[in-house]
Design a protein around this motif. Sequence first.
Motif, short mmCIF file in Angstrom:
data_model
loop_
_atom_site.label_atom_id
_atom_site.label_comp_id
_atom_site.label_asym_id
_atom_site.label_seq_id
_atom_site.Cartn_x
_atom_site.Cartn_y
_atom_site.Cartn_z
N LYS A 229 -3.19 9.67 0.04
CA LYS A 229 -2.64 8.37 -0.36
C LYS A 229 -3.54 7.27 0.22
CE LYS A 229 2.25 9.29 -1.16
NZ LYS A 229 3.64 8.86 -0.84
N SER A 231 -3.88 3.36 1.26
CA SER A 231 -3.16 2.13 1.62
C SER A 231 -3.88 0.91 1.04
CB SER A 231 -3.07 2.02 3.14
OG SER A 231 -2.72 0.71 3.53
N LEU A 293 -3.25 10.04 4.74
CA LEU A 293 -3.21 8.62 4.40
C LEU A 293 -4.55 7.99 4.75
CD1 LEU A 293 -1.66 6.00 3.58
CD2 LEU A 293 -1.03 5.77 6.01
N ASP A 460 -2.61 6.02 -5.22
CA ASP A 460 -2.24 4.80 -4.50
C ASP A 460 -0.90 5.02 -3.80
OD1 ASP A 460 -0.19 4.50 -6.38
OD2 ASP A 460 -1.25 2.96 -7.54
N ILE A 461 -0.42 4.00 -3.14
CA ILE A 461 0.77 4.13 -2.30
C ILE A 461 2.01 4.48 -3.12
CG2 ILE A 461 1.70 1.79 -2.27
CD1 ILE A 461 0.81 3.94 0.83
N GLY A 463 1.85 6.55 -5.73
CA GLY A 463 1.62 7.86 -6.32
C GLY A 463 0.83 7.85 -7.61
#
Length: 486
Positions: A229, A231, A293, A460-461, A463
């Motif tokens: 993922k 941020s 992340l 991306d954050i 999904g």
Amino acid sequence: MVSEAGGSGCGAVTRKQGGGGGDLAMAAGGAELRSLNLSGNRLRELGPGLARAAPQLQTLLLSGNCLRGLPGGLLPAGASGLLPLLSRLEAADNGLQELDAGIAGLPALKTLDVSNNQLTEIPVELVDCLKLKEINFKGNKLKDKRLEKMVNGCQTKSILEYLRVRGRGCGKGKGKQDNVDKEEGQKKKRERRQKKDSGVGEQDELEEVNKLLIKVLHISENPAPLVIKVSPNVKEVRPFIVCCVVKGMNLKPGNALKRFLSAQTKLHEDVCEKRTAATIATHDLQLIKGPLLYDAQPPNDLKIIPLGRKEVKAKDLVRQLQLEAEEQRKQKKRQNISGLHKYLQLLDGKENYPCLVDAEGAVISFPPITNSDKTKIKKSTSELFLEVTSSVSLQICKDIMDMLILKMAELNKFTLENKEEVSVSDDESAVISGPPNLNPSQTVHHENTPLIVEQVRVVDIDGNLKVLYPSKTDLTMASSLLTVIR
């Protein structure tokens, strides 16, 4: 004839039809002229008179004129030996509609800038400029959209390799070249069929078997795929990341681990342009807790266990490395710093530092400085997690990952074919100068076991998919060496 029109230090000049350009060169210094700046004038063309009058010319600046073709009349068809020392040619912001094959007539060319013109094609003959190190084609609308993306983000070496391998016929005479390529392909197929029918095709089969094998494991085939993922914090710091998993790497025998680390160092120095274009990080997959992340954190909050060190805040690590660098410079009485310390400047002015964090909150990577000791590669490592990050472009990340995987396949094949004794030591601190010649055609044939490359999604954050590597368009640049099973 060239007439003065006043203006800047080099004079605003208009190249009128019929002139040869020789009088301008002679007026500027003639046969001893090394550098000539004709930028910001209204030149429409240059004749061979300039090249003949200034044979020692090394730098020619032509930006901001009205040129339509390059090198054009400067190197007329059939001419040879003109401008043998010209290493820097700049012609940005003209109206260039053609860069013709004559560009190969500049044997010393190192830098070529034709940005912000009207070029639609790049001649494949550019690869014949063997000293070419830096090119700029940005701001041109090329017909080959893949190539257009590359010129906006890739290194010169990658662009030239694309022209060499995939771009034959992308320049002048494309249709004719395509027909020739098609006929050649059909001829080779007929020859292979005849050899196979007559029982003399073993050599062709052997060459095919000796290609490096890579098998791509798709997300749908993987019961527990790793996901990264991203941020929003990384957008202003180091926004691009590409990852994958490689299984089947054998690092136990002899110097296999040292060769792998040496190859990674060499990629950092060359295609990564000393980490300014991108940074590679490799980890032991078994020591990673996903999902991961990719984040950016304040230097005072980010903590990592650097390779060979104790846990430290990023702010303190950078300060410590800066002090070490200065001390080392003084001891060796050098003007410039070297080693890892020279990458510290890439963090100058950054409010946040990029990092890759595992599911337990541990920072496993702090690009472009260091990996975590927690996920360090050892001789016992056979499953690797690879990451490439960049502040420049996503395509650079993909290109460098392609090269890294190709190099890993070469190293694995070399290890297989040169039966070194299995070593239990994990001493990877000594990095040798580089791997030996790994040309597969020069090695003895053994069983060709493919490396397994598992696709990894970067989202991306929320999904949403940002990049999947390797995709169908990845790992295609070295088809003469590589067979990819998809």
